[in-house]
Design an enzyme around this catalytic site. Structure first.
Site, PDB file in Angstrom:
ATOM      1  N   GLY A  11      48.257  52.213 -13.598  1.00 21.14           N
ATOM      2  CA  GLY A  11      47.929  52.323 -12.170  1.00 21.14           C
ATOM      3  C   GLY A  11      47.285  51.052 -11.643  1.00 21.14           C
ATOM      4  N   GLY A 110      46.357  53.321 -21.913  1.00 17.34           N
ATOM      5  CA  GLY A 110      47.783  53.320 -22.276  1.00 17.34           C
ATOM      6  C   GLY A 110      48.278  51.904 -22.525  1.00 17.34           C
ATOM      7  N   ASP A 133      38.964  54.616 -13.809  1.00 17.92           N
ATOM      8  CA  ASP A 133      38.442  55.757 -14.568  1.00 17.92           C
ATOM      9  C   ASP A 133      37.277  55.385 -15.492  1.00 17.92           C
ATOM     10  OD1 ASP A 133      40.598  56.992 -13.390  1.00 17.92           O
ATOM     11  OD2 ASP A 133      41.868  56.876 -15.165  1.00 17.92           O
ATOM     12  N   MET A 175      39.129  61.183  -8.486  1.00 15.77           N
ATOM     13  CA  MET A 175      39.979  60.806  -9.629  1.00 15.77           C
ATOM     14  C   MET A 175      39.148  60.549 -10.882  1.00 15.77           C
ATOM     15  SD  MET A 175      43.025  58.337  -8.350  1.00 15.77           S
ATOM     16  CE  MET A 175      44.572  58.991  -7.720  1.00 15.77           C
ATOM     17  N   ARG A 289      36.028  73.985   2.528  1.00 14.71           N
ATOM     18  CA  ARG A 289      37.153  73.077   2.810  1.00 14.71           C
ATOM     19  C   ARG A 289      37.291  72.077   1.672  1.00 14.71           C
ATOM     20  NH1 ARG A 289      38.419  73.483   8.472  1.00 14.71           N
ATOM     21  NH2 ARG A 289      38.261  75.732   8.705  1.00 14.71           N
ATOM     22  N   ARG A 298      41.660  53.771  -5.070  1.00 10.77           N
ATOM     23  CA  ARG A 298      42.133  52.576  -5.792  1.00 10.77           C
ATOM     24  C   ARG A 298      42.458  51.426  -4.847  1.00 10.77           C
ATOM     25  NH1 ARG A 298      46.370  55.444  -9.754  1.00 10.77           N
ATOM     26  NH2 ARG A 298      47.879  54.136  -8.664  1.00 10.77           N
TER      27      ARG A 298
HETATM   28  O1  F6P Z   1      44.131  55.830 -14.166  1.00 10.59           O
HETATM   29  C1  F6P Z   1      43.879  55.665 -12.812  1.00 10.59           C
HETATM   30  C2  F6P Z   1      44.307  56.884 -12.045  1.00 10.59           C
HETATM   31  O2  F6P Z   1      44.046  56.652 -10.684  1.00 10.59           O
HETATM   32  C3  F6P Z   1      43.676  58.190 -12.498  1.00 10.59           C
HETATM   33  O3  F6P Z   1      42.382  58.368 -11.996  1.00 10.59           O
HETATM   34  C4  F6P Z   1      44.668  59.190 -11.988  1.00 10.59           C
HETATM   35  O4  F6P Z   1      44.646  60.348 -12.778  1.00 10.59           O
HETATM   36  C5  F6P Z   1      45.968  58.477 -12.155  1.00 10.59           C
HETATM   37  O5  F6P Z   1      45.689  57.101 -12.191  1.00 10.59           O
HETATM   38  C6  F6P Z   1      46.962  58.726 -11.041  1.00 10.59           C
HETATM   39  O6  F6P Z   1      48.133  58.079 -11.385  1.00 10.59           O
HETATM   40  P1  F6P Z   1      49.356  57.830 -10.399  1.00 10.59           P
HETATM   41  O7  F6P Z   1      48.941  56.831  -9.378  1.00 10.59           O
HETATM   42  O8  F6P Z   1      50.438  57.322 -11.284  1.00 10.59           O
HETATM   43  O9  F6P Z   1      49.659  59.157  -9.794  1.00 10.59           O
END
Ligand code: F6P
Length: 372
Positions: A11, A110, A133, A175, A289, A298
């Site tokens: 990501g 990863g 994360d 996230m 809500r 991000r």
């Molecule tokens: O690893 C960063 C992250 O933003 C995680 O917090 C989230 O679970 C994942 O990537 C979301 O991934 P994508 O943008 O591929 O949906």
């Protein structure tokens, strides 16, 4: 003269461009040639690249995302024509075609694993830890985390307005994949009343009781910060059982079966924030809500702390390459950088320890973590 390739995988994360700039400029300064492969490991496989120089490395420090593009493609399971193929050999061939001395891989857990696989296939790699994360093992912190922490905290600050004006429960999903750093950090910094993280399975009745207690004391609103990977006690039991079965699986058939069981639990986890909100409404009688922050966390300009971290790790990375320290992740260690062997990083995740000072602080404030 040394030649290096850089790629960003997984990501996107704030600070990636600062890191590319840091490695790139410091490598140029050490007389290296620098290639940037596009869209992660896929670009290396397809031999799509740009030459990085002082001109295209300028003006990117404050830019979000990655100028190289990224993807979640893995060298050994590359989706091609509807199939997943092992393209490691092609990547190794392209590495040699460019007479590279090292491949720099910027990514999360990863990516560390994928870089390690390429290393085992015979090339020199150095990695850097990025992710919002903050779950990469072996480093004090990852770049991207501080920016996301700021964004999530500001979101919680802003959600207070509606929560207290309408006397509502606001459940905000944050996230963090399977770890709770982002939710715990922003929950504490933003003053959330309940913080639910994957490391601490929660009981919905306990959360409802915490909210009702606030109501009785005259505080007619509550902010519940819930990690995307948080699990109720019931689901957590099934999840960890399935995970243990997968880890213990002795052969391919057993692994496949355990993976299917794990996927089934993952399916049940989906939409947990909406279910939690509905259940809290039912149990407390208060209006609730949901806000899901998603990729907003991000995006945009990296914080000063992330720019600093990415730059200092990036420049250290060029030094490690120059001194031929390969097969390592450039980790943050105090104010410095440390070369941590990849085999010590791969396959491990940095979760929030249950005795972490942030957890102790939250509990001391009376914040509910959803456990008994
Ligand atoms: O690893 C960063 C992250 O933003 C995680 O917090 C989230 O679970 C994942 O990537 C979301 O991934 P994508 O943008 O591929 O949906």
């Amino acid at each position: 003269m040394k030649s290096i390739g850089i790629l960003t995988a997984g990501g996107d994360s704030p600070g990636l461009n600062a890191a590319i700039r840091g490695v790139g400029k410091a490598a140029l300064d050490r007389n290296m040639q620098v290639l940037g492969f596009l869209d992660g490991f896929r670009g290396l496989m397809e031999n799509r690249f740009i030459r990085l120089n002082k001109t295209n490395l300028s003006g990117i420090l404050t830019v979000g995302g990655t100028i190289l593009g990224t993807s979640r493609d893995k060298p050994n399971r590359m989706p091609i024509g509807g199939q997943k193929m092992d393209m490691t050999a092609v990547m190794i061939e392209n590495y040699h075609k460019h007479h590279l001395d090292c491949l720099v891989c910027l990514g999360g857990g990863g990516t560390q694993k994928n870089a390690y696989r390429l290393m085992q296939a015979g090339i020199n790699v150095v990695t850097m830890p990025k992710t919002i994360d903050n779950d990469v093992f072996g480093t004090d912190v990852t770049f991207g985390f501080d920016t996301a922490l700021g964004i999530a905290t500001e979101a919680i600050d802003r959600l207070h307005s509606t929560a207290h004006s309408h006397h509502r429960i606001i459940v905000v999903e944050i996230m963090g994949h399977n770890t709770g750093w982002l939710t715990l950090g922003s929950g504490i910094a933003g003053g959330a009343d309940v913080i639910l993280i994957p490391e601490i399975p929660f009981f919905v009745n306990v959360v409802a009781a915490a909210i009702e207690k606030r109501s009785r004391s005259g505080q007619r609103f509550s902010i519940v910060a819930v990690a995307e990977g948080a699990m109720s006690d019931e689901i957590a039991g099934d999840y960890y059982d399935a995970l243990a079965r997968k880890k213990a699986a002795k052969n391919k058939k057993a692994r496949k079966k355990a993976s299917a069981e794990l996927n089934a639990v993952e399916e049940r986890r989906k939409g947990h924030t909406l279910r939690l909100s509905r259940k809290l409404e039912e149990l407390t009688g208060l209006e609730s809500r949901v806000t899901i922050l998603g990729h907003v966390q991000r995006g945009g300009t990296p914080s000063a702390a992330d720019r600093l971290l990415a730059t200092r790790l990036g420049t250290a990375c060029a030094y490690f390459i120059d001194t031929e320290q390969f097969g390592v992740m450039v980790a943050a260690c105090g104010d410095g950088a440390q070369a941590v062997p990849l085999e010590d990083v791969v396959g491990r995740r940095k979760s929030v320890p249950l005795d972490h000072p942030w957890i102790k602080s939250a509990r001391s404030l009376g914040t509910s973590l959803g456990d008994v």
